[in-house]
Scaffold this motif. Sequence first.
Motif, mmCIF file in Angstrom:
data_model
loop_
_atom_site.group_PDB
_atom_site.id
_atom_site.type_symbol
_atom_site.label_atom_id
_atom_site.label_comp_id
_atom_site.label_asym_id
_atom_site.label_seq_id
_atom_site.Cartn_x
_atom_site.Cartn_y
_atom_site.Cartn_z
ATOM 1 N N TRP A 37 41.895 59.835 22.494
ATOM 2 C CA TRP A 37 42.273 58.715 21.933
ATOM 3 C C TRP A 37 42.730 58.959 20.488
ATOM 4 O O TRP A 37 42.010 59.542 19.602
ATOM 5 C CB TRP A 37 41.327 57.452 21.962
ATOM 6 N N CYS A 75 40.355 45.712 20.652
ATOM 7 C CA CYS A 75 40.521 46.543 21.934
ATOM 8 C C CYS A 75 41.620 45.950 22.941
ATOM 9 O O CYS A 75 42.197 46.392 23.590
ATOM 10 C CB CYS A 75 39.081 46.637 22.583
ATOM 11 N N ARG A 76 41.511 44.570 22.899
ATOM 12 C CA ARG A 76 42.520 43.606 23.849
ATOM 13 C C ARG A 76 43.622 44.100 23.556
ATOM 14 O O ARG A 76 44.669 44.244 24.240
ATOM 15 C CB ARG A 76 42.152 42.096 23.765
ATOM 16 N N TRP A 80 42.506 50.166 23.598
ATOM 17 C CA TRP A 80 41.370 51.020 23.417
ATOM 18 C C TRP A 80 40.069 50.564 23.729
ATOM 19 O O TRP A 80 39.777 49.400 23.666
ATOM 20 C CB TRP A 80 41.415 51.437 21.865
ATOM 21 N N PRO A 81 39.326 51.431 24.547
ATOM 22 C CA PRO A 81 37.635 50.975 24.740
ATOM 23 C C PRO A 81 36.984 50.914 23.715
ATOM 24 O O PRO A 81 37.296 51.780 22.485
ATOM 25 C CB PRO A 81 37.480 52.124 25.785
ATOM 26 N N GLN A 82 35.944 50.036 23.789
ATOM 27 C CA GLN A 82 34.959 49.909 22.416
ATOM 28 C C GLN A 82 34.372 51.066 22.286
ATOM 29 O O GLN A 82 34.142 51.598 21.077
ATOM 30 C CB GLN A 82 34.039 48.955 22.905
ATOM 31 N N VAL A 85 36.768 53.047 19.842
ATOM 32 C CA VAL A 85 36.875 52.165 18.635
ATOM 33 C C VAL A 85 35.374 52.402 17.561
ATOM 34 O O VAL A 85 35.560 52.559 16.503
ATOM 35 C CB VAL A 85 37.010 50.690 18.621
#
Length: 215
Positions: A37, A75-76, A80-82, A85
Amino acid sequence: MDDMETELFGDKCQHDESDQDGEFTTPVITTKDGREWAGMLCREPSVGENLLAIRVIGKRPQLESVYASQIALLCRVTGWPQAAVDQLPSRILDEAVAYLSHFEEEARRKPDEEPDCQDTLYLSLTSPITAVNREWQEMQLREPTVAERRRFKAQEQRGTMADFLEAEINLLTDVSGWQRAAVLKMPISEFARASDYLTGFFIAGQKTGNASLPI
């Protein structure tokens, strides 16, 4: 996925990826599944995305739950996934959260600003929203009725931040005639302007009422 999520994400939220204002440079982050990412593109959140994130706060806002809510919204919006992040430098997260927040903050009526109590408010979204097998773009608003206000108060008095946002959503659907699924997809800034117009009539009413009795 609950009913509200189905209404919100049945069609992808529309945004212009050519807008570079919300683009944040990040280090390359690798999650446990081997995915990489890098580069985070933010956009204006929708009403539904805000509602789902605010639900994370729960009944009593605490620093930890508010922080978790901000991460959930990021995230929403970005996809991106937590797990990715969580590996961001904290200043990048703060800048991204500030970017997401400014859409609603700048659209909301300021505490010392008089409400707009004109008879009718017309809103026209820049881009139409697709929901419930049709497009939604034009919205006409008026002063809420007593029954509509009672429904708003009944939801609001439950006390959480999510309940207040739900009360605003219900009020807007009642007055505008828009389906809930369409309101959930509204840009948060347009929703904030519409909601402030409607609740502004309640503020004006308090000026002539009994100051000891909240209405």
